[in-house]
Design a protein around this motif. Structure first.
Motif, PDB file in Angstrom:
ATOM      1  N   HIS A   1      30.465  16.220  -5.146  1.00  0.00           N
ATOM      2  CA  HIS A   1      30.962  16.925  -3.956  1.00  0.00           C
ATOM      3  C   HIS A   1      32.093  17.839  -4.425  1.00  0.00           C
ATOM      4  O   HIS A   1      33.231  17.400  -4.564  1.00  0.00           O
TER       5      HIS A   1
ATOM      6  N   TYR B   1      23.041  10.048   6.143  1.00  0.00           N
ATOM      7  CA  TYR B   1      24.076   9.016   6.120  1.00  0.00           C
ATOM      8  C   TYR B   1      23.812   7.976   7.201  1.00  0.00           C
ATOM      9  O   TYR B   1      23.411   8.322   8.314  1.00  0.00           O
TER      10      TYR B   1
ATOM     11  N   TYR C   1      29.797   7.291   8.640  1.00  0.00           N
ATOM     12  CA  TYR C   1      30.583   8.492   8.948  1.00  0.00           C
ATOM     13  C   TYR C   1      30.076   9.112  10.251  1.00  0.00           C
ATOM     14  O   TYR C   1      28.974   9.657  10.324  1.00  0.00           O
TER      15      TYR C   1
ATOM     16  N   HIS D   1      23.127   7.559   1.972  1.00  0.00           N
ATOM     17  CA  HIS D   1      24.392   6.815   1.904  1.00  0.00           C
ATOM     18  C   HIS D   1      24.214   5.561   2.745  1.00  0.00           C
ATOM     19  O   HIS D   1      24.141   5.629   3.973  1.00  0.00           O
TER      20      HIS D   1
ATOM     21  N   HIS E   1      24.743   5.670  -5.043  1.00  0.00           N
ATOM     22  CA  HIS E   1      25.914   4.830  -5.335  1.00  0.00           C
ATOM     23  C   HIS E   1      25.735   3.345  -4.970  1.00  0.00           C
ATOM     24  O   HIS E   1      26.557   2.772  -4.246  1.00  0.00           O
TER      25      HIS E   1
ATOM     26  N   MET F   1      37.273   4.891  -2.134  1.00  0.00           N
ATOM     27  CA  MET F   1      36.032   5.659  -2.114  1.00  0.00           C
ATOM     28  C   MET F   1      35.025   4.762  -1.411  1.00  0.00           C
ATOM     29  O   MET F   1      35.235   3.564  -1.290  1.00  0.00           O
ATOM     30  N   SER F   2      33.960   5.379  -0.917  1.00  0.00           N
ATOM     31  CA  SER F   2      32.973   4.573  -0.195  1.00  0.00           C
ATOM     32  C   SER F   2      31.607   4.736  -0.823  1.00  0.00           C
ATOM     33  O   SER F   2      31.151   5.863  -0.970  1.00  0.00           O
TER      34      SER F   2
ATOM     35  N   ASP G   1      29.334  10.599  -7.991  1.00  0.00           N
ATOM     36  CA  ASP G   1      29.893  10.783  -6.645  1.00  0.00           C
ATOM     37  C   ASP G   1      31.274  11.420  -6.740  1.00  0.00           C
ATOM     38  O   ASP G   1      32.162  11.121  -5.931  1.00  0.00           O
TER      39      ASP G   1
ATOM     40  N   CYS H   1      34.303  13.264  -6.121  1.00  0.00           N
ATOM     41  CA  CYS H   1      34.795  13.772  -4.837  1.00  0.00           C
ATOM     42  C   CYS H   1      36.305  13.580  -4.901  1.00  0.00           C
ATOM     43  O   CYS H   1      36.834  12.553  -4.487  1.00  0.00           O
TER      44      CYS H   1
ATOM     45  N   ASN I   1      38.364   9.624   1.438  1.00  0.00           N
ATOM     46  CA  ASN I   1      37.477   8.787   0.619  1.00  0.00           C
ATOM     47  C   ASN I   1      36.920   9.583  -0.553  1.00  0.00           C
ATOM     48  O   ASN I   1      36.284  10.614  -0.349  1.00  0.00           O
ATOM     49  N   GLY I   2      37.132   9.069  -1.754  1.00  0.00           N
ATOM     50  CA  GLY I   2      36.496   9.695  -2.903  1.00  0.00           C
ATOM     51  C   GLY I   2      37.388   9.671  -4.112  1.00  0.00           C
ATOM     52  O   GLY I   2      38.611   9.486  -4.008  1.00  0.00           O
TER      53      GLY I   2
END
Ligand code: DUC
Ligand code: ZN
Ligand code: ZN
Ligand code: ZN
Length: 468
Positions: A62, A153, A156, A183, A239, A287-288, A315, A317, A337-338
């Motif tokens: 990202h 997703y 979120y 996700h 992930h 992070m998620s 991932d 980010c 998050n990231g």
């Protein structure tokens, strides 16, 4: 013509000592034993003592992206430069169709951000946040534009789709050979657990993993497995972070579900004790999904070695600790998050797994399988005449320390500060141009957009007999 001389070439037929010839943006020849004469080459690069890999591919990043909480710290320019310094020659980044925008508009916007700035090559997945008859009608235009992978997703609030729409996405992309990356976290559960944890007085970064337990991931993966089964479409679990989630994947595979599995270095290296670092340092790891229990980590390490994981991505980010993540002081729910990783993935995995994963496995996870699954093979992901001249000359003998002080990721920390790495790219070529040398950028920006076709099966490891 460029000659990469006297390395161990990691070819589809296995490692072989020899030379690699590059002609413009393509590999001209793979020469076991080496060329008869070095006369006539414009440039000769010494690869002695090195493995020569097809450039590594990070199929989950990202860059330069609004994530609902903040803009990421890395732009395409800084992110792809850092990628190349670490040996990654192609990223596949998540373009996102936010609600109220169309996929073609989102794709044009991502091109505007990336085109002309990149050191490494880049492709785009398309994340779908709004699904209706109008957005659905744009799917063929995405395939025509070289976008053959999509993302939805389960978590979120501003991104997630309900199950019936996800099923329709799957059924819509299946005929063209598309793949849906998902996700997998149950967003309803996460939302209510976040409130519960916060209301119970846990406000620091340690509240993040408490509000996203393994079950949130495993439930969403199971649901995805059934939706994939119902539709017959191919899915990619991105992930993967938990043992419980892996169980759901394995059960689905046994039923014949077409599923690929991605994991990331953070789930193989970190665990949830990182959230206990004092002075809000735990925010670095928000992070998620979050880094998990040591048990999850060890199950995933085994899965990496036994071949249950098909690809490794990051991932990536990135957000700065100061000025971005610290907005969540006093409320972990406000921490963007990231985390960063695009530069360090090859060194981390080489250092930790070189004994269990030989050069062929390393190539499979980092280059060949991402190329196969995401429709870039055989142009990328293999050392062979006619393939693109994206090459990483990897020197396994270099010992160095990962630090914010020597990284090129444009962010004020790395989750791997102090990690004693073994191995570094001596030379990194992107489209035949030298993009990085000894971990430093040359300043060249040869990165180009990679239009992709339908993917194919990842190469899988046959379970050999157990050695007693
Ligand atoms: N989680 C995501 O889902 N995307 C980007 C980074 C993160 O932590
Ligand atoms: Zn995600
Ligand atoms: Zn992501
Ligand atoms: Zn530098």
């Amino acid at each position: 013509m460029k000659l990469i001389a006297d390395g161990i070439l990691v070819t589809p037929a296995g490692p072989v000592r020899g030379d690699l010839v590059l002609d413009g943006g393509s590999i001209a020849d793979v020469v076991p034993g080496g060329v008869a004469s070095r006369d006539g080459f414009d440039e000769v690069y010494d690869a002695s003592g090195c493995y020569v890999y097809p450039g590594f591919i990070d199929a989950h990043t990202h860059m330069q992206c609004w994530t609902g909480m903040d803009w990421t710290a890395d732009s395409f320019e800084t992110g792809t430069r850092a990628a190349a310094c670490g040996g990654t020659t192609t990223i596949v980044d998540y373009a996102t169709q936010d609600r109220g925008t169309t996929m073609p508009d989102a794709l044009a916007e991502w091109h505007r951000r990336a085109d002309g700035t990149c050191t490494a090559n880049y492709g785009f997945h398309m994340a779908i946040a709004e699904w209706n008859n109008e957005t659905k009608a744009d799917i063929p235009a995405m395939f025509d534009a070289g976008v053959t992978s999509f993302k939805t997703y389960f978590a979120y609030d501003h991104l997630r789709l309900p199950d019936d729409q996800m099923l329709d996405v799957l059924e819509t992309i299946r005929p063209g050979g598309g793949i849906l990356c998902v996700h997998c976290e149950n967003g309803d559960l996460v939302d209510s657990l976040q409130r519960r944890v916060f209301d119970a007085g846990v406000t620091g970064p340690e509240g993040h993993p408490m509000s996203r337990p393994a079950i949130c991931e495993a439930e969403a993966i199971s649901r995805l497995m059934y939706l994939a089964e119902l539709s017959g479409a191919r899915v990619n679990v991105v992930h993967l972070s938990t043992a419980l989630g892996l169980e759901a994947v394995e059960a689905a595979k046994a039923r014949g579900v077409d599923v690929c599995v991605e994991s990331c270095p953070q789930y193989l290296i970190l665990d949830d004790t990182c959230f206990l670092e004092p002075d809000f340092q735990g925010a670095k790891y928000v992070m998620s999904p979050p880094p998990r229990k040591p048990h999850d980590r060890s199950v995933l390490q085994d899965a990496l070695v036994d071949g249950s994981i098909d690809t490794l991505a990051t991932d990536h980010c990135s957000f700065n600790l100061f000025g971005q993540k610290d907005r969540g002081v006093g409320d972990f729910r406000k921490i963007p998050n990231g985390g960063p990783g695009v530069e360090h993935r090859p060194a981390l995995i080489q250092t930790l797994f070189a004994d269990e994963l030989g050069p062929e496995d390393f190539c499979r996870l980092m280059s060949e399988n991402p190329a196969r699954v995401f429709g870039m093979y055989p142009e990328k992901g293999r050392l062979a005449a006619g393939s693109d001249a994206d090459v990483c000359v990897w020197d396994p003998s270099v010992a160095w320390t990962i630090s914010v002080k020597n990284q090129h990721q444009a962010v004020d920390y790395t989750p791997y500060e102090g990690f004693e790495a073994r191995g570094m790219p001596r030379y990194v070529f992107v489209n035949g141009e030298l993009a990085a040398e000894n971990g430093e950028p040359t300043g060249a920006k040869p990165g180009r957009y990679v239009p992709r076709h339908a993917g194919c099966e990842p190469r899988r490891v046959d379970d050999g007999p157990e050695v007693p």
